[in-house]
Design a protein around this motif. Structure first.
Motif, mmCIF file in Angstrom:
data_model
loop_
_atom_site.group_PDB
_atom_site.id
_atom_site.type_symbol
_atom_site.label_atom_id
_atom_site.label_comp_id
_atom_site.label_asym_id
_atom_site.label_seq_id
_atom_site.Cartn_x
_atom_site.Cartn_y
_atom_site.Cartn_z
ATOM 1 N N VAL A 19 30.343 16.646 9.471
ATOM 2 C CA VAL A 19 29.956 17.986 9.912
ATOM 3 C C VAL A 19 28.996 18.602 8.898
ATOM 4 O O VAL A 19 27.966 19.179 9.272
ATOM 5 C CB VAL A 19 31.202 18.882 10.118
ATOM 6 N N ALA A 20 29.300 18.467 7.623
ATOM 7 C CA ALA A 20 28.429 19.003 6.576
ATOM 8 C C ALA A 20 27.048 18.358 6.662
ATOM 9 O O ALA A 20 26.022 19.053 6.557
ATOM 10 C CB ALA A 20 29.048 18.782 5.202
ATOM 11 N N ILE A 24 23.445 20.238 7.263
ATOM 12 C CA ILE A 24 22.323 20.037 6.341
ATOM 13 C C ILE A 24 21.089 19.568 7.106
ATOM 14 O O ILE A 24 19.968 20.048 6.863
ATOM 15 C CB ILE A 24 22.720 19.060 5.208
ATOM 16 N N SER A 25 21.285 18.679 8.081
ATOM 17 C CA SER A 25 20.150 18.207 8.888
ATOM 18 C C SER A 25 19.547 19.327 9.737
ATOM 19 O O SER A 25 18.409 19.222 10.187
ATOM 20 C CB SER A 25 20.578 17.038 9.785
ATOM 21 N N GLN A 26 20.300 20.399 9.922
ATOM 22 C CA GLN A 26 19.828 21.535 10.712
ATOM 23 C C GLN A 26 19.281 22.667 9.837
ATOM 24 O O GLN A 26 19.048 23.775 10.329
ATOM 25 C CB GLN A 26 20.956 22.063 11.601
ATOM 26 N N GLY A 27 19.117 22.397 8.547
ATOM 27 C CA GLY A 27 18.486 23.367 7.670
ATOM 28 C C GLY A 27 19.417 24.144 6.749
ATOM 29 O O GLY A 27 18.958 24.952 5.941
ATOM 30 N N TYR A 28 20.723 23.937 6.865
ATOM 31 C CA TYR A 28 21.648 24.601 5.940
ATOM 32 C C TYR A 28 21.566 23.927 4.579
ATOM 33 O O TYR A 28 21.194 22.760 4.463
ATOM 34 C CB TYR A 28 23.093 24.510 6.449
#
Length: 190
Positions: A19-20, A24-28
């Motif tokens: 999930v993390a 991260i892949s989505q910009g977080y």
């Protein structure tokens, strides 16, 4: 907030690692993602885990700490399985009774204002049908702080755990936005 027998990261089930990585892949940024392990992370001890004062207090303090550390006006809470009901109580606050560890307690006022979005994944908000196999005799399925779903009697649910009855006695306190998802083929909730 992970489920029973899991952990924040790593271990048999991997915790929230995948999930993390997705976030991260989505910009977080990793600095925007927080998780804590609330229990022993052992499948062998899963039937002994319940909505204890210790776990609920730890999760509540964790949510408060993340908010304070980040300086955010609100945080988002993503929870899974037993972590859903633990986190809901941590946010709801109020009184409870940990009959297996010290009895009555009070968490204080609701911290709803701290939570923007609450996501509950496969939470046993109405109990676990798997608890019919043991009845309310194991801590996880207990009739006080467990996930015992009760039984249908003349169109009414009777005997559901006191914890679940209290948790479901009010709604909308989990956050400004609340999402719940589950599957009809869940092997635990059923």
């Amino acid at each position: 907030i992970h489920g029973n027998s899991d952990r924040a990261s790593g271990g048999t089930y991997g915790g929230w690692d995948q999930v993390a990585q997705y976030f991260i892949s989505q910009g977080y940024r990793m600095s925007e993602l927080y998780a804590t392990t609330w229990g022993p992370a052992s499948i062998a001890l899963s039937s002994s885990q319940y909505h204890s004062k210790t776990y609920i207090t730890k999760i509540r303090k964790f949510i408060e700490a993340v908010k304070a550390y980040t300086g955010a006006s609100k945080v988002d809470v993503i929870s899974h399985s037993m972590g859903v009901t633990l986190a809901r109580k941590a946010i709801k606050g109020g009184s409870g009774n940990d009959s297996l560890n010290g009895g009555y307690y009070n968490l204080g006022s609701a911290i709803t204002s701290y939570v923007d979005t609450f996501v509950g994944i496969a939470g046993a908000n109405l109990g676990l049908t798997a608890c019919y196999a043991t009845g309310p005799t194991t801590p996880t399925c207990g009739s006080t702080n467990g996930l015992y779903p009760g039984y249908l009697w003349w169109g009414m649910i009777m005997g559901r755990s006191d914890f679940l009855d209290d948790l479901n006695s009010s709604s909308g306190y989990e956050g400004s936005n609340v999402y719940s998802m589950w599957s009809t083929v869940d092997e635990v909730i059923m």
